[in-house]
Design a protein around this motif. Structure first.
Motif, PDB file in Angstrom:
ATOM      1  N   UNK A  73     -20.311  44.442 -22.454  1.00  0.00           N
ATOM      2  CA  UNK A  73     -19.079  44.399 -21.656  1.00  0.00           C
ATOM      3  C   UNK A  73     -18.949  45.596 -20.712  1.00  0.00           C
ATOM      4  N   UNK A  74     -19.580  46.689 -21.054  1.00  0.00           N
ATOM      5  CA  UNK A  74     -19.495  47.886 -20.214  1.00  0.00           C
ATOM      6  C   UNK A  74     -20.155  47.686 -18.855  1.00  0.00           C
ATOM      7  N   UNK A  75     -20.984  46.664 -18.715  1.00  0.00           N
ATOM      8  CA  UNK A  75     -21.691  46.409 -17.452  1.00  0.00           C
ATOM      9  C   UNK A  75     -21.029  45.344 -16.587  1.00  0.00           C
ATOM     10  N   UNK A  76     -19.946  44.734 -17.073  1.00  0.00           N
ATOM     11  CA  UNK A  76     -19.379  43.559 -16.409  1.00  0.00           C
ATOM     12  C   UNK A  76     -18.007  43.874 -15.821  1.00  0.00           C
ATOM     13  N   UNK A  77     -17.885  43.721 -14.508  1.00  0.00           N
ATOM     14  CA  UNK A  77     -16.596  43.905 -13.837  1.00  0.00           C
ATOM     15  C   UNK A  77     -15.769  42.636 -13.912  1.00  0.00           C
ATOM     16  N   UNK A  78     -16.395  41.501 -13.644  1.00  0.00           N
ATOM     17  CA  UNK A  78     -15.715  40.209 -13.592  1.00  0.00           C
ATOM     18  C   UNK A  78     -16.693  39.134 -14.004  1.00  0.00           C
ATOM     19  N   UNK A  79     -16.197  38.102 -14.677  1.00  0.00           N
ATOM     20  CA  UNK A  79     -16.971  36.908 -14.968  1.00  0.00           C
ATOM     21  C   UNK A  79     -16.456  35.769 -14.087  1.00  0.00           C
ATOM     22  N   UNK A  80     -17.348  35.156 -13.328  1.00  0.00           N
ATOM     23  CA  UNK A  80     -17.007  33.994 -12.525  1.00  0.00           C
ATOM     24  C   UNK A  80     -17.863  32.847 -13.059  1.00  0.00           C
TER      25      UNK A  80
END
Length: 384
Positions: A160-167
């Motif tokens: 999760x530390x690498x993810x800004x947004x999930x599309x």
């Protein structure tokens, strides 16, 4: 049926030329087609030497977007970069292990080579290897559809530390029931009553295409269609007849999925799904992953959504999707709601499964245009 002019029983000409003949996006793209700034190959493993093909589009200094294609076993194409503003985003397309331009491919090297060390765990770590090789630091937007939505969710749960947004588009949870809906349907009773609605399934809307898919398998093997296809793929060909049988099965599997991906199928053009090399990789990788329950523990995604509760999530799903029915999005949204993490947006389009369906493509583009810049997002739970 060709949509031209047909003669009715009364001898009158009936003009069908005004009917809608495609649901796909054509010239409605907001952003133009483009060439990649760079492309290359990245070796991510040995024995076998899995090497990923990648392309880098848009603004080299822009917000990074990691694009995860479907399948498993699909591949990327330059058109997939058109969802994104090239002045804002740096878009990374890559072909996952065993498919597309990555090597070794299942089609060329065979499953006994290309399916070794080809699991969900391996694909997750490949994303990190690609991040590092391309100099991506901090958080990135992760954009995935169909199997790509599965891989995006698993990646976000683990990193999760690498993810800004999930599309996410066309949510695929991948339970046994989800797979049986698409691949099993009424196959067990097809020989006796091919048009009986004995089980739910995609076949209901595509009876002719379903017939072609089912009849590759002998009547005795239709109680478990996925296992029967996998048995054909697992054969070591000893003759041209064996190779022809495997190719016929791979094409039937591939064309079935490609056809039902579109709200309005292209009757006479299966596109890449009818290409022998694509089909051999696509079908065998899918069967490999499905036989192993996607290499995930039961309810892995829905049971771990608390890990992504702080990540903004956007979902687009076609209401008439027959590859990944809308109920899969419903289950994900319920699980997110249970941990207080409702999606930022949830768009149900009047479309089928494909990302290239007009309403879905426009919705995804609008979401990307409206995203909060990655640098302005609050820290994820993993960073707090």
């Amino acid at each position: 049926m060709r949509l031209a002019a047909l003669t009715s029983d009364e001898g009158k000409m009936i003009d069908f030329s005004g009917l809608q003949t495609t649901s796909a996006i054509t010239n409605e793209w907001k952003y133009p087609a483009a060439m990649p700034n760079k492309s290359g190959m990245l070796q991510v493993d040995t024995a076998p030497d899995h090497t990923l093909y990648w392309e880098d589009y848009g603004n080299p200094a822009g917000e990074p977007v990691m694009f995860l294609h479907g399948g498993p076993g699909g591949a990327c194409a330059p058109v997939m970069a058109r969802f994104f503003d090239p002045a804002r985003y740096r878009v990374i397309l890559f072909d996952q292990r065993g498919c597309g331009k990555s090597t070794p491919t299942v089609a060329q090297a065979g499953p006994e080579v290309a399916l070794v060390r080809n699991t969900t765990d391996d694909l997750v770590e490949d994303i990190n290897a690609l991040r590092d090789a391309l100099g991506i630091t901090g958080r990135m937007h992760v954009f995935g559809g169909s199997w790509g939505s599965t891989l995006a969710l698993v990646y976000a749960i683990r990193h999760p530390e690498n993810v800004a947004t999930l599309i996410l588009r066309g949510i695929f949870i991948g339970s046994r029931d989800d797979l049986r809906y698409m691949y099993q349907g009424n196959a067990a009773t097809f020989a006796e009553s091919p048009f009986a609605l004995t089980e739910p399934g995609s076949y209901v809307a595509y009876p002719d295409e379903w017939k072609a898919f089912v009849e590759v398998i002998s009547t005795a093997g239709r109680g478990d269609m996925m296992a029967a296809y996998k048995a054909i793929f697992d054969l070591v060909p000893a003759s041209d007849a064996d190779r022809d049988r495997q190719l016929r099965a791979a094409l039937a599997w591939s064309v079935w999925e490609g056809t039902i991906s579109n709200l309005i199928p292209k009757d006479d053009d299966p596109g890449k799904f009818g290409d022998a090399e694509f089909a051999l990789s696509f079908a065998q990788i899918e069967a490999h992953f499905f036989a192993q329950h996607l290499f995930l523990a039961p309810d892995y995604i829905l049971g771990n959504v608390d890990r992504i509760a702080n990540i903004p999530i956007h979902i687009v799903h076609g209401r008439f999707d027959q590859v990944c029915p809308l109920t899969q999005a419903s289950r994900l949204i319920d699980a997110l709601a249970a941990v207080g993490a409702a999606p930022v947006s949830y768009v149900r389009t009047n479309a089928g499964h494909s990302a290239m369906e007009l309403q879905t493509a426009l919705a995804l583009t609008a979401i990307m245009d409206g995203l909060m810049p990655a640098g302005d997002l609050p820290a994820s739970k993993a960073e707090q």
